[in-house]
Design a protein around this motif. Structure first.
Motif, PDB file in Angstrom:
ATOM      1  N   TRP A 107      11.636  -1.090   1.173  1.00 13.31           N
ATOM      2  CA  TRP A 107      10.608  -0.288   0.478  1.00 13.31           C
ATOM      3  C   TRP A 107      11.312   0.386  -0.779  1.00 13.31           C
ATOM      4  O   TRP A 107      12.325   0.961  -0.417  1.00 13.31           O
ATOM      5  CB  TRP A 107       9.995   0.746   1.764  1.00 13.31           C
ATOM      6  CG  TRP A 107       8.931   1.489   0.850  1.00 13.31           C
ATOM      7  CD1 TRP A 107       7.371   0.724   1.055  1.00 13.31           C
ATOM      8  CD2 TRP A 107       8.737   2.586   0.137  1.00 13.31           C
ATOM      9  NE1 TRP A 107       6.636   1.876   0.329  1.00 13.31           N
ATOM     10  CE2 TRP A 107       7.427   2.811  -0.202  1.00 13.31           C
ATOM     11  CE3 TRP A 107       9.625   3.472  -0.176  1.00 13.31           C
ATOM     12  CZ2 TRP A 107       7.015   3.867  -0.799  1.00 13.31           C
ATOM     13  CZ3 TRP A 107       9.397   4.415  -0.962  1.00 13.31           C
ATOM     14  CH2 TRP A 107       8.120   4.969  -1.151  1.00 13.31           C
ATOM     15  N   TRP A 136       5.116  -8.258   5.392  1.00 13.92           N
ATOM     16  CA  TRP A 136       6.051  -7.412   5.016  1.00 13.92           C
ATOM     17  C   TRP A 136       6.703  -6.555   6.088  1.00 13.92           C
ATOM     18  O   TRP A 136       7.796  -6.561   6.142  1.00 13.92           O
ATOM     19  CB  TRP A 136       5.354  -6.250   3.958  1.00 13.92           C
ATOM     20  CG  TRP A 136       6.212  -5.475   3.308  1.00 13.92           C
ATOM     21  CD1 TRP A 136       6.790  -5.959   1.719  1.00 13.92           C
ATOM     22  CD2 TRP A 136       6.904  -4.329   3.526  1.00 13.92           C
ATOM     23  NE1 TRP A 136       7.715  -4.922   1.615  1.00 13.92           N
ATOM     24  CE2 TRP A 136       7.869  -3.871   2.638  1.00 13.92           C
ATOM     25  CE3 TRP A 136       6.904  -3.631   4.946  1.00 13.92           C
ATOM     26  CZ2 TRP A 136       8.491  -2.656   2.666  1.00 13.92           C
ATOM     27  CZ3 TRP A 136       7.636  -2.315   4.797  1.00 13.92           C
ATOM     28  CH2 TRP A 136       8.438  -1.854   3.814  1.00 13.92           C
ATOM     29  N   SER A 173      10.689  -6.477   6.918  1.00 12.80           N
ATOM     30  CA  SER A 173      11.401  -5.294   6.334  1.00 12.80           C
ATOM     31  C   SER A 173      12.599  -4.733   7.198  1.00 12.80           C
ATOM     32  O   SER A 173      12.724  -4.793   8.278  1.00 12.80           O
ATOM     33  CB  SER A 173      10.393  -4.223   6.975  1.00 12.80           C
ATOM     34  OG  SER A 173      10.842  -2.698   6.919  1.00 12.80           O
TER      35      SER A 173
END
Ligand code: BTN
Length: 312
Positions: A171, A258, A262
């Motif tokens: 992120w 995602w 991650s």
């Protein structure tokens, strides 16, 4: 295909040195025409070895116009590919094309003023993939955050498919392999009241290029360094475009994809936003795209952007 492209194609295909005479015969032109084209190609930066008799291309990772065109022949999002030897930044070229209503992919061999998030410099020597997708599809403004996730997921999937490396997304906009940054995403949009006019999705991947310079937030590497092999950028590009389109037309699956890829979720993170510094545990992504961070006081913060460091 013009003569320069034809010569490049022959040099790419040939494991051996090719003489000017042979090239001239095969391509039905004079030896002088071959010599002139080789000179032009070398001026453009193609590493053709002319030291001994004949011509040889050791690094065969060359993007040819014809191959690039065929990459988008089935595309629903893009109608043209613009391939540049050198440009300040593909983002600028893409912006002009977007303003002119062209659904293009802009790829440069080298950028002289490549930029990353927060206007940081992005080193872009030959050997990487430096591109911008011009998206003109109707898209609600409040969902535009999805495009960064989409680009990172597509990039990670393409890297996994082509290199078998375990690529992960960090992120908000990075792709990592073994904790090192191999790719970054830069999203720029133009919007009207509640819809996008266009989006420019910039993707930079360290493929075969050298990676130098001071690491920012985390160390960087290239796919070549991590695999020990020269990667064929054409294959990676092909997968990238196809993963990008797949995800674009399946947005309902995107946040789940995602999460699966991650590297950030489940980690202690420190995030610097414009307003504050947040330290806590990265819990999840919210449906509207925020990173949910649980602080040690037990508050849940919705973080929409910022610089993120993985602590543990
Ligand atoms: C980041 O990690 O901060 C984002 C890096 C984005 C780099 C790409 S390379 C192609 C496009 N053109 C640019 O000038 N930047 C993006």
């Amino acid at each position: 295909m013009n003569l320069e492209e034809n010569i490049l194609r022959r040099l790419i295909e040939s494991p051996e040195r090719l003489s000017g005479e042979l090239l001239a015969k095969e391509l039905k032109v004079s030896r002088v025409a071959i010599w002139k084209s080789i000179k032009k190609l070398k001026e453009k930066g193609y590493p053709i070895d002319t030291a001994k008799r004949g011509y040889f291309l050791e690094n065969k990772d060359i993007l040819l116009k014809e191959d690039l065109r065929s990459l988008i022949s089935k595309s629903k999002l893009f109608t043209e590919v613009v391939h540049l030897w050198e440009t300040p930044s593909t983002m600028e070229v893409a912006k002009a094309l977007a303003e002119a209503g062209q659904r293009a992919i802009v790829i440069a061999e080298r950028q002289t003023k490549g930029r990353g998030r927060m206007n940081r410099d992005w080193d872009s020597p030959q050997g990487g993939i430096w591109l911008t997708f011009v998206l003109l599809e109707p898209f609600p403004l409040k969902r535009s955050f999805l495009l960064t996730y989409l680009a990172s997921v597509a990039t990670a999937k393409a890297i996994i498919d082509v290199t078998k490396l375990a690529a992960k997304v960090k992120w908000p906009n990075d792709v990592l392999v073994a904790g090192k940054k191999v790719a970054g995403i830069l999203l720029e949009i133009k919007a009207e009241v509640d819809a996008l006019v266009y989006a420019l999705v910039g993707i930079g991947i360290n493929v075969n290029n050298p990676v130098e310079g001071k690491p920012y937030l985390l160390p960087a590497s290239s796919l070549r360094e991590l695999t020990g092999e020269l990667i064929t950028r054409k294959n990676l590009l092909e997968r990238l475009i196809s993963c990008f389109e797949d995800s674009f037309f399946n947005l309902e699956r995107l946040l789940e994809e995602w999460r699966d890829l991650s590297e950030t979720l489940g980690k202690e993170v420190k995030i610097k936003t414009f307003q504050e510094e947040i330290v806590g545990y990265a819990l999840d992504l919210s449906p509207d795209g925020a990173l949910l961070v649980k602080t040690k006081e037990g508050h849940i913060k919705n973080v929409f952007s910022g610089d993120c460091i993985h602590l543990r």
